[in-house]
Design a protein around this motif. Structure first.
Motif, PDB file in Angstrom:
ATOM      1  N   PRO A 282       0.836  -1.234  -0.041  1.00 22.72           N
ATOM      2  CA  PRO A 282       0.121  -0.057  -0.041  1.00 22.72           C
ATOM      3  C   PRO A 282       0.806   1.113  -0.093  1.00 22.72           C
ATOM      4  N   PRO A 283       0.452   2.234  -0.461  1.00 30.05           N
ATOM      5  CA  PRO A 283       1.205   3.460  -0.404  1.00 30.05           C
ATOM      6  C   PRO A 283       1.804   3.861   0.698  1.00 30.05           C
ATOM      7  N   GLY A 284       3.135   4.329   0.688  1.00 31.56           N
ATOM      8  CA  GLY A 284       3.644   4.821   1.914  1.00 31.56           C
ATOM      9  C   GLY A 284       4.135   3.559   2.941  1.00 31.56           C
ATOM     10  N   MET A 285       3.727   2.250   2.568  1.00 35.08           N
ATOM     11  CA  MET A 285       4.007   1.070   3.465  1.00 35.08           C
ATOM     12  C   MET A 285       5.214   0.394   2.866  1.00 35.08           C
ATOM     13  N   ALA A 286       5.978   0.893   2.098  1.00 33.31           N
ATOM     14  CA  ALA A 286       7.083   0.052   1.440  1.00 33.31           C
ATOM     15  C   ALA A 286       8.005  -0.793   2.516  1.00 33.31           C
TER      16      ALA A 286
END
Length: 400
Positions: A341-345
Motif C-alpha cells: 500500500p502507498p507509504g507502506m514499503a
C-alpha cells in the motif's frame, strides 16, 4: 511517487542508491565472515564446521526481530540513522565473535542479525521514494548487489586476512570497516532522513503489524513464502560452499574463498540482469519462476561436482548458481514495494523479510543436518531442488 529534485548533493537517484548499496555490502560481509572462516574458526572453538548452519540461524533470528521493528524505527529515526545503528551492531557482534567462547560467539551472532535486519527495509524506504516505477526492478536489483558484493569481499579478503592476522584479527578488521561505513554516511543523514517522524512510537506491540500486512495481501504472501525457500538456497550456497569445496573437492581455503567470490560475481551480474529483464521483457513473477527452475538445476549440478572436473567447469556451475540463487532478491524486493500500500514499503518489506529470514534460520541447519546424515554436502545441495521446483510451479500458477 516522490522523486528528489536534480539539485544539491543528492541530485538524482544515484546518492540514495550508492549509499544503500555500500551499507548493504558491509553488513553482508559481516554476516558471512564467520562462515567463510569456518574451517579454521570452528576447530578453534571446538566444534565442527557443520555447525555453521546454527551460527547463521542465530544471526537470522536477530534479523527477523530487527526486520519486524524496522518499519517503525525507519519512520522515527530515518533510513540513514537506522542503517547506522545496524552497522554499529554488526561491528559489535563481530568483535564478540573474536572471543574464543561459544556463548559469546552466539551473542555476537545475534547482534550481527540485529544489525542486518533493518538495512533492507531502510533502503527500500529510500528507494521507493526516489525511483520511478518503470525502473524499480533494476534500481532495487542494483542496490541488492550489495549482498553478493559483501560475499565477494568476504570470500576474497577474509582468507588472506586470516593468514596475515589470524581469524580473530580478521573479524576485528571487518568490524572496523562497518564502523567506518557508518561514519562516512553521516553527512547524508540530514537530507535523506528529512521525512523522519520523531514522535513515531517504537514498541513491541508493533512487531506483528508487518506480518499482518503481508498475509492480508495474497500477492505479498506468495512472494514472502517463495522468499523463504530462495533465502534457504542462497544462504546454503554462501554459508557452506567454502567448506564443501575444501572438504569434498580438496580445494585450499584461499582457492575455495575465491570460488565463493566467483559465485558472488554471478549474483551481482544476475541481480542487474534479472532486474532489467523484469522491467523490460517479463513481469516479476514469471522472472522469479524462471529463477526457481535454474536454482533447482544448479543445486543438482553443484552436488555432482567432482575433483576431476576442470576448474573452469566448476566455476561455470557456481556462476550460474550464484546468478539464480543470489540474483533473485532485487526483483523480489521491487515487486514487494510495488504491491505494498502507498507509504507502506518499509513495513511490507520488513514483514516479507521476516519470512525470508525464517528461511535462513531454518534452512541452513536443515541443510547441515541432511549433509551430516548422508555424510556429504552433496546431499544438501541436491535436496535444494525440491522446494525450488515447488515455488516455480506456484509462481507460474499464480501468474495464470
Amino acid at each position: 511517487m516522490m522523486k528528489q529534485k536534480d539539485s544539491g548533493p543528492a541530485g538524482g537517484n544515484w546518492v540514495p542508491l550508492a549509499v544503500t548499496l555500500a551499507i548493504q555490502a558491509m553488513v553482508s560481509m559481516a554476516a558471512l565472515t564467520m562462515p567463510v572462516m569456518a574451517p579454521v574458526a570452528a576447530p578453534a572453538l571446538g566444534v565442527s564446521p557443520t555447525y555453521t548452519g546454527l551460527y547463521l540461524a542465530i544471526v537470522y533470528i536477530g534479523a527477523v526481530l530487527a526486520s519486524l521493528a524496522a518499519g517503525s524505527v525507519v519512520k522515527r529515526f530515518g533510513a540513514i540513522r537506522a542503517s547506522q545503528f545496524g552497522l554499529l551492531l554488526c561491528a559489535a557482534g563481530l568483535a564478540l565473535c573474536a572471543v574464543p567462547s561459544l556463548p559469546v560467539v552466539a551473542v555476537g551472532a545475534f547482534l550481527i542479525g540485529l544489525g542486518y535486519g533493518p538495512i533492507t527495509p531502510a533502503s527500500s524506504h529510500l528507494l521507493a521514494l526516489t525511483t520511478p516505477a518503470h525502473r524499480m526492478s533494476l534500481v532495487f536489483s542494483i542496490k541488492q548487489t550489495g549482498v553478493p558484493v559483501g560475499g565477494m569481499l568476504a570470500g576474497a579478503l577474509v582468507p588472506g586476512a586470516m593468514l596475515l592476522i589470524g581469524w580473530q584479527g580478521a573479524l576485528l578488521a571487518v568490524a572496523v570497516a562497518n564502523v567506518l561505513c557508518a561514519l562516512v554516511s553521516q553527512p547524508l543523514r540530514g537530507q535523506l532522513d528529512a521525512d523522519r517522524q520523531p514522535d513515531q512510537p517504537v514498541k513491541l506491540g508493533n512487531l506483528l503489524q508487518p506480518l499482518r500486512l503481508v498475509f492480508s495481501h495474497r500477492a505479498l504472501a506468495l512472494l514472502a513464502l517463495c522468499s523463504f525457500v530462495f533465502s534457504t538456497v542462497q544462504q546454503s550456497l554462501t554459508g557452506y560452499l567454502v567448506t564443501y569445496l575444501h572438504e569434498s573437492l580438496a580445494y585450499g581455503l584461499v582457492a575455495a574463498g575465491l570460488a565463493l567470490s566467483v559465485s558472488q560475481i554471478g549474483g551481482v551480474a544476475g541481480r542487474i540482469a534479472w532486474g532489467y529483464v523484469s522491467d523490460r521483457w517479463m513481469s516479476a513473477r514469471p522472472t522469479l519462476a524462471m529463477l526457481a527452475a535454474i536454482m533447482a538445476v544448479s543445486g543438482i549440478a553443484t552436488a555432482l561436482l567432482t575433483t576431476s572436473m576442470p576448474t573452469f567447469l566448476v566455476l561455470a556451475v557456481l556462476v550460474v548458481f550464484g546468478a539464480s540463487g543470489i540474483g533473485w532478491n532485487g526483483v523480489y524486493l521491487a515487486e514487494v514495494a510495488r504491491q505494498a500500500p502507498p507509504g507502506m514499503a518499509s513495513v511490507a518489506t520488513g514483514g516479507t523479510l521476516a519470512v525470508t529470514f525464517f528461511g535462513v534460520v531454518l534452512g541452513p541447519p536443515v541443510f547441515g543436518a541432511i549433509s551430516g546424515a548422508w555424510g556429504s554436502y552433496r546431499a544438501g545441495f541436491a535436496a535444494l531442488a525440491v522446494p525450488t521446483l515447488i515455488c516455480c510451479f506456484a509462481l507460474l500458477r499464480a501468474r495464470r
